[in-house]
Design a protein around this motif. Structure first.
Motif, PDB file in Angstrom:
ATOM      1  N   VAL A  14       0.836  -1.204   0.000  1.00 61.60           N
ATOM      2  CA  VAL A  14       0.000   0.000   0.000  1.00 61.60           C
ATOM      3  C   VAL A  14       0.872   1.256   0.000  1.00 61.60           C
ATOM      4  CG1 VAL A  14      -1.643   1.339   1.375  1.00 61.60           C
ATOM      5  CG2 VAL A  14      -1.995  -1.125   1.045  1.00 61.60           C
ATOM      6  N   ALA A  15       1.912   1.274   0.818  1.00 56.49           N
ATOM      7  CA  ALA A  15       2.784   2.450   0.878  1.00 56.49           C
ATOM      8  C   ALA A  15       3.576   2.635  -0.406  1.00 56.49           C
ATOM      9  CB  ALA A  15       3.727   2.335   2.071  1.00 56.49           C
ATOM     10  N   ASN A  16       3.997   1.538  -1.025  1.00 54.62           N
ATOM     11  CA  ASN A  16       4.782   1.625  -2.256  1.00 54.62           C
ATOM     12  C   ASN A  16       3.962   2.027  -3.467  1.00 54.62           C
ATOM     13  OD1 ASN A  16       7.493   0.991  -1.559  1.00 54.62           O
ATOM     14  ND2 ASN A  16       7.002  -1.178  -1.394  1.00 54.62           N
ATOM     15  N   ALA A  17       2.664   1.761  -3.436  1.00 54.71           N
ATOM     16  CA  ALA A  17       1.823   2.025  -4.602  1.00 54.71           C
ATOM     17  C   ALA A  17       1.808   3.508  -4.935  1.00 54.71           C
ATOM     18  CB  ALA A  17       0.404   1.526  -4.345  1.00 54.71           C
ATOM     19  N   PRO A  18       1.915   3.862  -6.211  1.00 51.01           N
ATOM     20  CA  PRO A  18       1.896   5.280  -6.595  1.00 51.01           C
ATOM     21  C   PRO A  18       0.531   5.902  -6.329  1.00 51.01           C
ATOM     22  CG  PRO A  18       1.879   3.859  -8.536  1.00 51.01           C
ATOM     23  CD  PRO A  18       2.113   2.970  -7.361  1.00 51.01           C
ATOM     24  N   ALA A  19       0.519   7.226  -6.243  1.00 52.81           N
ATOM     25  CA  ALA A  19      -0.685   7.941  -5.826  1.00 52.81           C
ATOM     26  C   ALA A  19      -1.815   7.834  -6.847  1.00 52.81           C
ATOM     27  CB  ALA A  19      -0.353   9.409  -5.567  1.00 52.81           C
ATOM     28  N   ASN A  20      -1.497   7.585  -8.109  1.00 52.79           N
ATOM     29  CA  ASN A  20      -2.586   7.453  -9.084  1.00 52.79           C
ATOM     30  C   ASN A  20      -3.302   6.114  -8.947  1.00 52.79           C
ATOM     31  OD1 ASN A  20      -0.244   6.112 -10.106  1.00 52.79           O
ATOM     32  ND2 ASN A  20      -1.166   6.049 -12.142  1.00 52.79           N
ATOM     33  N   ILE A  21      -2.684   5.167  -8.242  1.00 56.02           N
ATOM     34  CA  ILE A  21      -3.313   3.866  -7.997  1.00 56.02           C
ATOM     35  C   ILE A  21      -3.898   3.818  -6.588  1.00 56.02           C
ATOM     36  CG2 ILE A  21      -2.858   1.389  -7.700  1.00 56.02           C
ATOM     37  CD1 ILE A  21      -0.778   1.613  -9.916  1.00 56.02           C
ATOM     38  N   MET A  22      -3.121   4.225  -5.592  1.00 56.84           N
ATOM     39  CA  MET A  22      -3.545   4.119  -4.198  1.00 56.84           C
ATOM     40  C   MET A  22      -3.896   5.506  -3.655  1.00 56.84           C
ATOM     41  SD  MET A  22      -4.229   1.600  -2.209  1.00 56.84           S
ATOM     42  CE  MET A  22      -3.278   0.230  -2.895  1.00 56.84           C
ATOM     43  N   ASN A  23      -4.886   6.130  -4.291  1.00 59.62           N
ATOM     44  CA  ASN A  23      -5.438   7.378  -3.765  1.00 59.62           C
ATOM     45  C   ASN A  23      -6.491   7.031  -2.710  1.00 59.62           C
ATOM     46  OD1 ASN A  23      -7.666   6.521  -5.218  1.00 59.62           O
ATOM     47  ND2 ASN A  23      -7.383   7.986  -6.884  1.00 59.62           N
ATOM     48  N   PRO A  24      -7.216   8.000  -2.134  1.00 59.43           N
ATOM     49  CA  PRO A  24      -8.211   7.645  -1.118  1.00 59.43           C
ATOM     50  C   PRO A  24      -9.223   6.600  -1.586  1.00 59.43           C
ATOM     51  CG  PRO A  24      -7.775   9.989  -1.006  1.00 59.43           C
ATOM     52  CD  PRO A  24      -7.024   9.476  -2.200  1.00 59.43           C
ATOM     53  N   GLU A  25      -9.609   6.682  -2.844  1.00 55.27           N
ATOM     54  CA  GLU A  25     -10.537   5.681  -3.391  1.00 55.27           C
ATOM     55  C   GLU A  25      -9.885   4.309  -3.441  1.00 55.27           C
ATOM     56  OE1 GLU A  25     -13.059   4.960  -7.522  1.00 55.27           O
ATOM     57  OE2 GLU A  25     -12.311   6.967  -7.036  1.00 55.27           O
ATOM     58  N   GLY A  26      -8.603   4.270  -3.853  1.00 55.94           N
ATOM     59  CA  GLY A  26      -7.877   3.005  -3.889  1.00 55.94           C
ATOM     60  C   GLY A  26      -7.668   2.420  -2.506  1.00 55.94           C
ATOM     61  N   LEU A  27      -7.425   3.279  -1.519  1.00 58.39           N
ATOM     62  CA  LEU A  27      -7.282   2.813  -0.140  1.00 58.39           C
ATOM     63  C   LEU A  27      -8.583   2.194   0.358  1.00 58.39           C
ATOM     64  CD1 LEU A  27      -5.188   5.759   1.264  1.00 58.39           C
ATOM     65  CD2 LEU A  27      -4.581   3.361   1.563  1.00 58.39           C
ATOM     66  N   GLU A  28      -9.695   2.814   0.031  1.00 66.02           N
ATOM     67  CA  GLU A  28     -10.983   2.234   0.423  1.00 66.02           C
ATOM     68  C   GLU A  28     -11.180   0.865  -0.221  1.00 66.02           C
ATOM     69  OE1 GLU A  28     -15.774   2.943  -0.194  1.00 66.02           O
ATOM     70  OE2 GLU A  28     -14.442   4.690  -0.271  1.00 66.02           O
ATOM     71  N   GLN A  29     -10.846   0.754  -1.492  1.00 60.83           N
ATOM     72  CA  GLN A  29     -10.986  -0.526  -2.174  1.00 60.83           C
ATOM     73  C   GLN A  29     -10.107  -1.597  -1.532  1.00 60.83           C
ATOM     74  OE1 GLN A  29     -10.358  -0.362  -6.427  1.00 60.83           O
ATOM     75  NE2 GLN A  29     -10.177  -2.586  -6.603  1.00 60.83           N
ATOM     76  N   ALA A  30      -8.860  -1.235  -1.198  1.00 63.45           N
ATOM     77  CA  ALA A  30      -7.951  -2.192  -0.549  1.00 63.45           C
ATOM     78  C   ALA A  30      -8.515  -2.631   0.801  1.00 63.45           C
ATOM     79  CB  ALA A  30      -6.570  -1.562  -0.376  1.00 63.45           C
ATOM     80  N   ALA A  31      -9.087  -1.684   1.551  1.00 61.74           N
ATOM     81  CA  ALA A  31      -9.666  -2.012   2.851  1.00 61.74           C
ATOM     82  C   ALA A  31     -10.877  -2.927   2.700  1.00 61.74           C
ATOM     83  CB  ALA A  31     -10.055  -0.728   3.581  1.00 61.74           C
ATOM     84  N   ARG A  32     -11.713  -2.667   1.701  1.00 61.88           N
ATOM     85  CA  ARG A  32     -12.899  -3.507   1.485  1.00 61.88           C
ATOM     86  C   ARG A  32     -12.500  -4.927   1.073  1.00 61.88           C
ATOM     87  NH1 ARG A  32     -17.559  -0.961   2.037  1.00 61.88           N
ATOM     88  NH2 ARG A  32     -17.671   1.318   1.778  1.00 61.88           N
ATOM     89  N   GLU A  33     -11.488  -5.039   0.245  1.00 62.81           N
ATOM     90  CA  GLU A  33     -11.008  -6.372  -0.148  1.00 62.81           C
ATOM     91  C   GLU A  33     -10.469  -7.126   1.059  1.00 62.81           C
ATOM     92  OE1 GLU A  33      -8.182  -5.555  -3.184  1.00 62.81           O
ATOM     93  OE2 GLU A  33      -9.708  -5.154  -4.733  1.00 62.81           O
ATOM     94  N   LEU A  34      -9.734  -6.427   1.930  1.00 61.13           N
ATOM     95  CA  LEU A  34      -9.193  -7.050   3.136  1.00 61.13           C
ATOM     96  C   LEU A  34     -10.324  -7.489   4.061  1.00 61.13           C
ATOM     97  CD1 LEU A  34      -6.640  -7.675   4.846  1.00 61.13           C
ATOM     98  CD2 LEU A  34      -6.931  -5.413   5.875  1.00 61.13           C
ATOM     99  N   ALA A  35     -11.315  -6.629   4.248  1.00 59.23           N
ATOM    100  CA  ALA A  35     -12.446  -6.960   5.119  1.00 59.23           C
ATOM    101  C   ALA A  35     -13.197  -8.178   4.610  1.00 59.23           C
ATOM    102  CB  ALA A  35     -13.383  -5.758   5.227  1.00 59.23           C
TER     103      ALA A  35
END
Length: 488
Positions: free
Chosen positions: A180-201
């Motif tokens: 998550v930290a390594n991912a560039p901002a165009n991939i892991m923006n706030p929307e991408g962070l939400e998606q990553a969290a939902r996948e983890l949940a």
């Protein structure tokens, strides 16, 4: 890109075998076979920390790696000697593109000494396995170019299935934080962070809530809304819950997906590492993932305020006054001191809604932390002596040192404002402490500890230099907090 950590016979069906020992056990190395005996006898391998030698032989496993764990006098302690030596062996093997499977044999007394610094032999072996996985990590988005070589398998001897499962749980948490930290901002923006969290949940059966702008406005989260207001990607507060019973713990992780500084714009060179400003939020994701896989007996909530701090006509401005979730008004002394604003709303919300027994936060918060401690330790501040002591010990056991700084009331004077309850900055001096004193205003007096990981969240020019951090994000904080949660 990932390989697998396993346990078992390290000298069977592997392309290379590594032997790990300290300076005090050169005789053990010499007993392995005549080739090793000859090299050690010549003095070409002395088992110094991080020292490695590659040997070739005709019979048995064709490649032998000797990896040194240094001596009893190493200041880092025995378990870190073990981690570093294992990681150095993995790094050496990765330089050989033809090596797919590496076996590692650890000299027994090194494991026993490491066990004495933690929770026993199984814990020490787990630490070695996690270090092996960390050293075998690579983040790559190569489409056509050659990707970094990753070992398909690292097999450790000794070990058993129970230890392996625990190690994989922690290693997965660290990997998630690094990805998550390594991912560039165009991939892991706030929307991408939400998606990553939902996948983890979804994968781990966690509870999840995400507060978007409408709800943030109704709740009065002025800090998150102000900082995120300048971006075209809306801010949000991501909340993950794991219910294992026991103490209630809240972990808040700063997730500024990209920090341009807002209207107090950073110089271009300073922006080149600002995708890592989400490392605290990344660590929070990794912590809840590892805790769930380990089935730790705690009730854990991770709160991740996710924003981009960008300049635009909608950006918040210097000398604006904003109102936070708990009603505190804040004068903006600098829009590039944004992390504490989003963290403050999340901390106040956690304190009121979840009433945790313990509150923790992790943030790449201040350059002052790097000035004070360089790239080798996180800055630790707390309002609770018992919690601070436990966290400091957990950080040392985890190999992620944290150094405690004072939070005396006198530092609050630097935050005084003539137009609001507080300013968001306290001037140049003691910046790491005044940032913590700002956050302390939002924890409602609950036991709380703050880790400023600005110097250690990714590999910078001056470190941290460890063989299990090849480059990029380190995942710093995941192992420390897991050690703390285990100690509860």
């Amino acid at each position: 890109m990932r390989g697998s950590i396993v346990v078992g016979n390290a000298r069977e069906s592997v392309d290379a075998v590594a032997y790990i020992a300290g300076r005090e056990k050169l005789d053990w190395l010499r007993s392995i076979d005549p080739l090793v005996d000859h090299v050690v006898g010549l003095g070409d391998f002395r088992a110094e920390l991080e020292e490695t030698v590659l040997l070739y032989r005709r019979d048995g496993v064709p490649r032998v790696i000797l990896s040194g764990a240094g001596g009893e006098d190493e200041w880092i302690g025995h378990v870190e000697r073990l981690r570093v030596a294992v990681a150095a062996a993995v790094r050496r093997a990765r330089r050989l593109k033809s090596v797919k499977r590496l076996g590692i044999v650890v000299e027994e007394s090194l494991v026993e000494k490491a066990a004495g610094e933690g929770a026993g032999k199984a814990w020490a072996i787990e630490q070695a396995l996690v270090a092996a996985d960390m050293a075998n990590y690579a983040y790559s988005l190569h489409g056509r170019g050659e990707k970094p070589h990753v070992l398909a398998e690292v097999r450790l001897e000794p070990g058993d299935d129970e230890v392996l499962e625990a190690a994989r749980a922690v290693a997965e948490g660290v990997r998630l934080a690094r990805d998550v930290a390594n991912a560039p901002a165009n991939i892991m923006n706030p929307e991408g962070l939400e998606q990553a969290a939902r996948e983890l949940a979804s994968r781990l059966g966690l509870g999840i809530r995400v507060l978007h702008c409408e709800e943030l406005e109704s709740l009065g989260m002025g800090g998150i809304l102000a900082v995120g207001g300048g971006s075209d990607v809306e801010p949000r507060l991501i909340i993950l819950e794991y219910h294992g019973g026991g103490k209630r713990v809240a972990v808040v992780g700063k997730a500024v997906a990209f920090d341009a500084g807002g209207l107090d714009l950073k110089p271009p060179q300073a922006m080149l590492e600002m995708k890592y400003d989400k490392s605290g939020g990344a660590a929070a994701l990794g912590i809840v993932a590892a805790a769930a896989r380990l089935r730790l007996p705690v009730d854990l909530v991770a709160l991740i305020p996710a924003v981009e701090n960008m300049p635009s006509g909608r950006s918040y401005k210097p000398l604006d006054v904003i109102k936070m979730y708990n009603g505190v008004t804040v004068e903006i002394g600098n829009t590039d001191a944004e992390g504490r604003l989003i963290m403050a709303d999340a901390l106040a919300y956690a304190a009121e809604r979840y009433k945790p027994d313990i509150m923790l936060d992790l943030a790449t918060l201040t350059g002052a932390a790097v000035v004070a401690l360089g790239n080798h330790a996180a800055a630790l501040m707390s309002n609770n002596e018992e919690l601070a002591s436990k966290l400091e010990k957990a950080a040392w056991r985890a190999g992620e040192p944290a150094w405690r700084l004072p939070t005396w009331p006198v530092y609050e004077k630097q935050l005084e404002s003539k137009t609001a309850d507080t300013n968001n900055v306290g001037g140049r001096w003691a910046g790491v402490i005044t940032a913590a004193k700002f956050l302390e205003k939002f924890v409602d007096g609950r036991p709380w500890a703050h880790l400023d990981i600005a110097g250690v969240a990714w590999v910078q020019e001056k470190g941290p230099w460890k063989p299990y951090y090849p480059s990029g994000a380190t995942g710093w904080g995941v192992r420390t907090v897991i050690e703390l949660l285990r100690s509860l």
